[in-house]
Design a protein around this motif. Structure first.
Motif, PDB file in Angstrom:
ATOM      1  N   THR A  59       0.868  22.239  -1.496  1.00 17.11           N
ATOM      2  CA  THR A  59       2.327  22.124  -1.501  1.00 17.11           C
ATOM      3  C   THR A  59       2.696  20.686  -1.178  1.00 17.11           C
ATOM      4  O   THR A  59       2.202  20.141  -0.184  1.00 17.11           O
ATOM      5  N   ASP A  60       3.496  20.064  -2.069  1.00 21.46           N
ATOM      6  CA  ASP A  60       3.869  18.666  -1.835  1.00 21.46           C
ATOM      7  C   ASP A  60       5.250  18.463  -2.445  1.00 21.46           C
ATOM      8  O   ASP A  60       5.383  18.163  -3.627  1.00 21.46           O
ATOM      9  N   ARG A  61       6.294  18.702  -1.645  1.00 15.69           N
ATOM     10  CA  ARG A  61       7.656  18.739  -2.145  1.00 15.69           C
ATOM     11  C   ARG A  61       8.587  17.874  -1.294  1.00 15.69           C
ATOM     12  O   ARG A  61       8.469  17.879  -0.084  1.00 15.69           O
TER      13      ARG A  61
ATOM     14  N   ALA B 127       0.855  -1.199   0.000  1.00 17.08           N
ATOM     15  CA  ALA B 127       0.000   0.000   0.000  1.00 17.08           C
ATOM     16  C   ALA B 127       0.887   1.244   0.000  1.00 17.08           C
ATOM     17  O   ALA B 127       2.075   1.175   0.323  1.00 17.08           O
ATOM     18  N   GLN B 128       0.285   2.375  -0.376  1.00 11.27           N
ATOM     19  CA  GLN B 128       1.001   3.652  -0.320  1.00 11.27           C
ATOM     20  C   GLN B 128       1.583   3.858   1.074  1.00 11.27           C
ATOM     21  O   GLN B 128       0.942   3.577   2.084  1.00 11.27           O
ATOM     22  N   HIS B 129       2.852   4.279   1.125  1.00  9.74           N
ATOM     23  CA  HIS B 129       3.576   4.543   2.363  1.00  9.74           C
ATOM     24  C   HIS B 129       3.903   3.271   3.154  1.00  9.74           C
ATOM     25  O   HIS B 129       4.359   3.350   4.297  1.00  9.74           O
TER      26      HIS B 129
ATOM     27  N   ILE C 167       5.825  18.277   8.124  1.00  7.07           N
ATOM     28  CA  ILE C 167       7.280  18.360   7.941  1.00  7.07           C
ATOM     29  C   ILE C 167       7.767  16.926   8.170  1.00  7.07           C
ATOM     30  O   ILE C 167       7.654  16.411   9.305  1.00  7.07           O
ATOM     31  N   GLU C 168       8.223  16.264   7.134  1.00  6.10           N
ATOM     32  CA  GLU C 168       8.430  14.817   7.154  1.00  6.10           C
ATOM     33  C   GLU C 168       9.889  14.431   6.880  1.00  6.10           C
ATOM     34  O   GLU C 168      10.280  14.226   5.730  1.00  6.10           O
ATOM     35  N   PRO C 169      10.703  14.358   7.929  1.00  5.06           N
ATOM     36  CA  PRO C 169      12.092  13.918   7.724  1.00  5.06           C
ATOM     37  C   PRO C 169      12.126  12.457   7.269  1.00  5.06           C
ATOM     38  O   PRO C 169      11.337  11.636   7.754  1.00  5.06           O
TER      39      PRO C 169
HETATM   40  O1  TA6 Z   1       3.804  13.067   2.335  1.00  2.00           O
HETATM   41  C1  TA6 Z   1       3.013  13.696   1.371  1.00  2.00           C
HETATM   42  C2  TA6 Z   1       2.070  12.670   0.754  1.00  2.00           C
HETATM   43  O2  TA6 Z   1       2.774  11.691   0.041  1.00  2.00           O
HETATM   44  C3  TA6 Z   1       1.064  13.414  -0.121  1.00  2.00           C
HETATM   45  O3  TA6 Z   1       1.324  13.204  -1.499  1.00  2.00           O
HETATM   46  C4  TA6 Z   1      -0.281  12.845   0.330  1.00  2.00           C
HETATM   47  O4  TA6 Z   1      -0.583  11.661  -0.412  1.00  2.00           O
HETATM   48  C5  TA6 Z   1       0.017  12.544   1.804  1.00  2.00           C
HETATM   49  O5  TA6 Z   1       1.324  11.985   1.778  1.00  2.00           O
HETATM   50  C6  TA6 Z   1      -1.011  11.682   2.477  1.00  2.00           C
HETATM   51  O6  TA6 Z   1      -0.907  10.358   2.044  1.00  2.00           O
HETATM   52  P1  TA6 Z   1      -1.903   9.272   2.707  1.00  2.00           P
HETATM   53  O7  TA6 Z   1      -1.536   7.955   2.091  1.00  2.00           O
HETATM   54  O8  TA6 Z   1      -1.657   9.317   4.195  1.00  2.00           O
HETATM   55  O9  TA6 Z   1      -3.301   9.751   2.382  1.00  2.00           O
END
Ligand code: TA6
Length: 303
Positions: A211-213, A81-83, A276-278
């Motif tokens: 903003t997504d950088r 899954a994402q992340h 703010i995501e290190p």
């Molecule tokens: O960290 C930024 C990001 O990747 C954004 O693109 C947005 O998708 C955010 O995370 C939230 O992601 P999530 O999977 O928690 O909905």
């Protein structure tokens, strides 16, 4: 007086003699509250955040591992899954220790350790990323500060590539009066501009739209990383330091993205958070069999 630590119903709370306090859900080892001595909440959590383990908690400090963002289909993490799975797996509480500082037992400090290993994962998840690993996540609460450290161990006989990030939702009063200093001259990938790479020209990044950088600020000559300062109305609000985490994602979804997020409430909440995501996400970190990696970040509240 000593720190008071309590674990019940998969929720861990810790409180220092000074009054600083932290709450951590074993689900995702997600920090859902960090309060300074004056009782002021430092993190943003959506009022519609799922706290029942049905989906990652929307807010606080979700942990991202072993992949950041949507996984590349052709990569070993491609089925996840994402992340990744760290933020939606149940971790175990490994215990607390009050960190020694200058040889004396610091009574106004507590380190909380959490663990997640491959053997604890759902079989369905293990099948999608079949590597043996051990994670130890340490959250250290001190006066006005919270430190997060992730230790990754490759316990298998195959190397694996991973990314890791602390997806921290800082609470701010008003995003339009918030700025981030310390990013000047840093290259960044702009997700809002088709992931093209730019160089930050401003000494103070402000916010007026989505903003997504992902920034990769150059390290200093002694290889240390530049602290970031979040300001509100020009005054220092947070100082964010990093060790072993070369990247920092800066994210605010603004009106439309937040409107579309079912678990993000209230809908004007985009005004009151800044992520703010290190992390180490702009490339893959390869961990050889038996090797370990560690990354640490700290958030200091200046309120
Ligand atoms: O960290 C930024 C990001 O990747 C954004 O693109 C947005 O998708 C955010 O995370 C939230 O992601 P999530 O999977 O928690 O909905």
């Amino acid at each position: 007086a000593q720190p008071v630590v309590d674990l019940s119903d998969n929720v861990l709370t810790a409180r220092l003699p000074s009054g600083d306090a932290v709450t951590v859900y074993l689900y995702g080892a997600t920090v859902t509250s960090w309060k300074t001595a004056n009782g002021e909440e430092q993190l943003f959590v959506s009022q519609a955040a799922a706290l029942d383990g049905s989906k990652p908690i929307r807010g606080g400090i979700p942990l991202v591992f072993p992949v950041f963002g949507p996984p590349p289909k052709s990569h070993a993490t491609g089925q996840l899954a994402q992340h990744g799975f760290a933020r939606n797996s149940y971790w175990e509480f490994l215990g607390k220790s009050s960190s020694e500082s200058q040889g004396r037992k610091a009574d106004n400090s507590v380190k909380l350790d959490f663990g997640l290993s491959s053997s604890m994962l759902d079989e369905a998840v293990r099948r999608k990323w079949p590597y043996e690993f051990g994670l130890v996540y340490s959250v250290t609460l001190e006066k006005n500060s919270l430190e997060c450290q992730l230790h990754v161990q490759n316990k298998g006989d195959q190397p694996f590539d991973f990314q890791a990030l602390f997806h921290t939702y800082l609470a701010v009063k008003d995003i339009s009066k918030t700025a981030v200093k310390g990013l000047q001259s840093s290259p960044y990938v702009d997700k809002v501009r088709s992931a093209q790479t730019f160089t930050e020209s401003s000494p103070s990044l402000t916010f007026s739209s989505e903003t997504d950088r992902v920034y990769t600020p150059p390290s200093l000559k002694d290889n240390t990383l530049v602290p970031l300062v979040v300001t509100e109305d020009g005054a220092e609000r947070f100082v964010v330091t990093r060790d072993g985490l070369p990247d920092v994602t800066v994210w605010n979804g603004w009106v439309d993205k937040i409107k579309a997020m079912g678990d993000f409430e209230p809908k004007d909440g985009w005004k009151r958070y800044l992520c703010i995501e290190p992390g180490t996400v702009s490339s893959w970190t390869r961990l050889e069999a038996g090797d370990a990696w560690e990354g640490t970040c700290a958030f200091e509240s200046k309120l």
